[in-house]
Design an enzyme around this catalytic site. Structure first.
Site, PDB file in Angstrom:
ATOM      1  N   LEU A 141     -76.242   0.604  65.408  1.00 13.72           N
ATOM      2  CA  LEU A 141     -77.457   0.207  66.112  1.00 13.72           C
ATOM      3  C   LEU A 141     -78.578   0.121  65.085  1.00 13.72           C
ATOM      4  CD1 LEU A 141     -77.461   2.488  69.322  1.00 13.72           C
ATOM      5  CD2 LEU A 141     -76.860   0.067  69.190  1.00 13.72           C
ATOM      6  N   ASP A 142     -79.522  -0.792  65.288  1.00 16.54           N
ATOM      7  CA  ASP A 142     -80.683  -0.853  64.418  1.00 16.54           C
ATOM      8  C   ASP A 142     -81.409   0.488  64.433  1.00 16.54           C
ATOM      9  OD1 ASP A 142     -80.101  -3.496  63.979  1.00 16.54           O
ATOM     10  OD2 ASP A 142     -81.662  -4.276  65.306  1.00 16.54           O
ATOM     11  N   ARG A 143     -82.107   0.758  63.353  1.00 19.57           N
ATOM     12  CA  ARG A 143     -82.831   2.030  63.217  1.00 19.57           C
ATOM     13  C   ARG A 143     -83.760   2.296  64.401  1.00 19.57           C
ATOM     14  NH1 ARG A 143     -85.927   4.098  57.756  1.00 19.57           N
ATOM     15  NH2 ARG A 143     -86.678   6.079  58.590  1.00 19.57           N
ATOM     16  N   THR A 145     -83.618   1.029  67.425  1.00 18.88           N
ATOM     17  CA  THR A 145     -82.963   0.926  68.735  1.00 18.88           C
ATOM     18  C   THR A 145     -82.414   2.285  69.145  1.00 18.88           C
ATOM     19  OG1 THR A 145     -82.319  -1.354  68.254  1.00 18.88           O
ATOM     20  CG2 THR A 145     -81.169  -0.266  70.057  1.00 18.88           C
TER      21      THR A 145
END
Length: 313
Positions: A141-143, A145
């Site tokens: 997951l993106d940082r 998110t």
């Protein structure tokens, strides 16, 4: 910081069969940066059955792995897990099976270290869960998110879950707050995506005819003045896919410092939103041993619920 004062010889067990040497070492050398792991492998200080190997060498049951004594300078060391982070991670476990676990990843925590990040979720969790010999990310997951993040606790589980991901047997649904009124008739965005270097080492993604085929399903959940809460399901799994597809459709995510708009920034401030409004709300996957479907939901954090409450006023 001294990590090891003498040579260790570790025998590979069945649960570690097929694991890469670099990942095997990372799970055992707490506080050692990945760059140092690659360095000691390259120099031949790490041996498997007394032979030099490369970082991507796959281990077999019964292999004897030599790990040299390692001393890490304080400026190089992976940060030790603070008590606050330890408590946060322990409280973020949504569900755990014999060989997998699902976390409700906090926003702002990278899934792994590197590029200036001293410690990521996976490195921190390996320190917290010293009872586990194996722990790897199944996806990322993106940082910024938050939400459902799946990890494997054994090599066979990792392989099975990776296969499920590639065969589209894993379903991920996100909640996102976007600017403007998302048209109810627009339920899919299909636009090819291409990754590029933004010039400062930061990775970005743009819509490009030469990019990879990408498709996201969107569904309106709730409409507000100037914003829409949408459910987003990525059919493909490209970097920043939901964020770029939403922006391409003219409705950038609120709190998005990479692909957002000036109007979105102003609205975010009015709503008291201080982070990216993107949350992995649910995850469905086949249990790696039995194949039965497992569905897990991650509740929205109180800071996002408060934003929605203000949007309703």
């Amino acid at each position: 910081m001294a990590e090891g004062q003498e040579v260790q010889w570790i025998e590979v067990t069945e649960g570690q069969v097929g694991q890469r040497v670099d990942n095997f070492l990372m799970s055992r050398l707490k506080g050692v940066p990945r760059s140092m792991v690659y360095r000691i492998v390259r120099k031949g200080e790490v041996r498997v059955n007394k032979k030099r190997v490369k970082a991507d060498h796959r281990l077999e049951v019964g292999d004897m792995v030599r790990i040299p004594p390692i001393r890490v300078a304080p400026r190089e060391a992976v940060r030790e897990v603070s008590d606050n982070l330890r408590d946060l991670l322990v409280g973020s476990v949504l569900l755990e099976g014999p060989d997998w676990m699902v976390m409700n990843k906090p926003s702002g925590l990278a899934v792994h270290g590197g590029s200036g990040v001293k410690i990521g979720l996976i490195e921190a969790l390996r320190q917290v869960r010293e009872d586990l010999d194996f722990l790897e990310l199944v996806h990322r997951l993106d940082r910024d998110t938050s939400g459902c993040l799946l990890l494997a606790k054994s090599r066979p589980a990792l392989l099975a879950l990776n296969a499920s991901l590639k065969q589209h047997q894993m379903n991920k649904q996100y909640l996102a707050l976007v600017g403007g009124r998302w048209p109810a008739r627009r339920d899919f965005v299909s636009a090819r995506l291409d990754r590029y270097d933004a010039g400062n080492g930061e990775r970005r993604v743009r819509v490009d005819a030469a990019g990879k085929v990408s498709r996201t399903r969107f569904a309106v959940r709730e409409t507000f003045a100037g914003a829409t809460l949408v459910e987003a399901e990525p059919i493909t799994g490209r970097t920043h896919q939901i964020r770029v597809h939403a922006a391409h459709a003219g409705h950038a995510l609120l709190g998005d410092d990479k692909y957002g708009t000036r109007e979105g920034t102003q609205l975010s401030r009015r709503l008291g939103l201080g982070r990216l409004f993107l949350h992995a709300a649910s995850l469905t996957f086949p249990e790696p041993t039995s194949g039965r479907p497992v569905q897990i939901r991650a509740p929205l954090g109180p800071e996002l619920e408060a934003v929605l409450a203000r949007a309703r006023d």
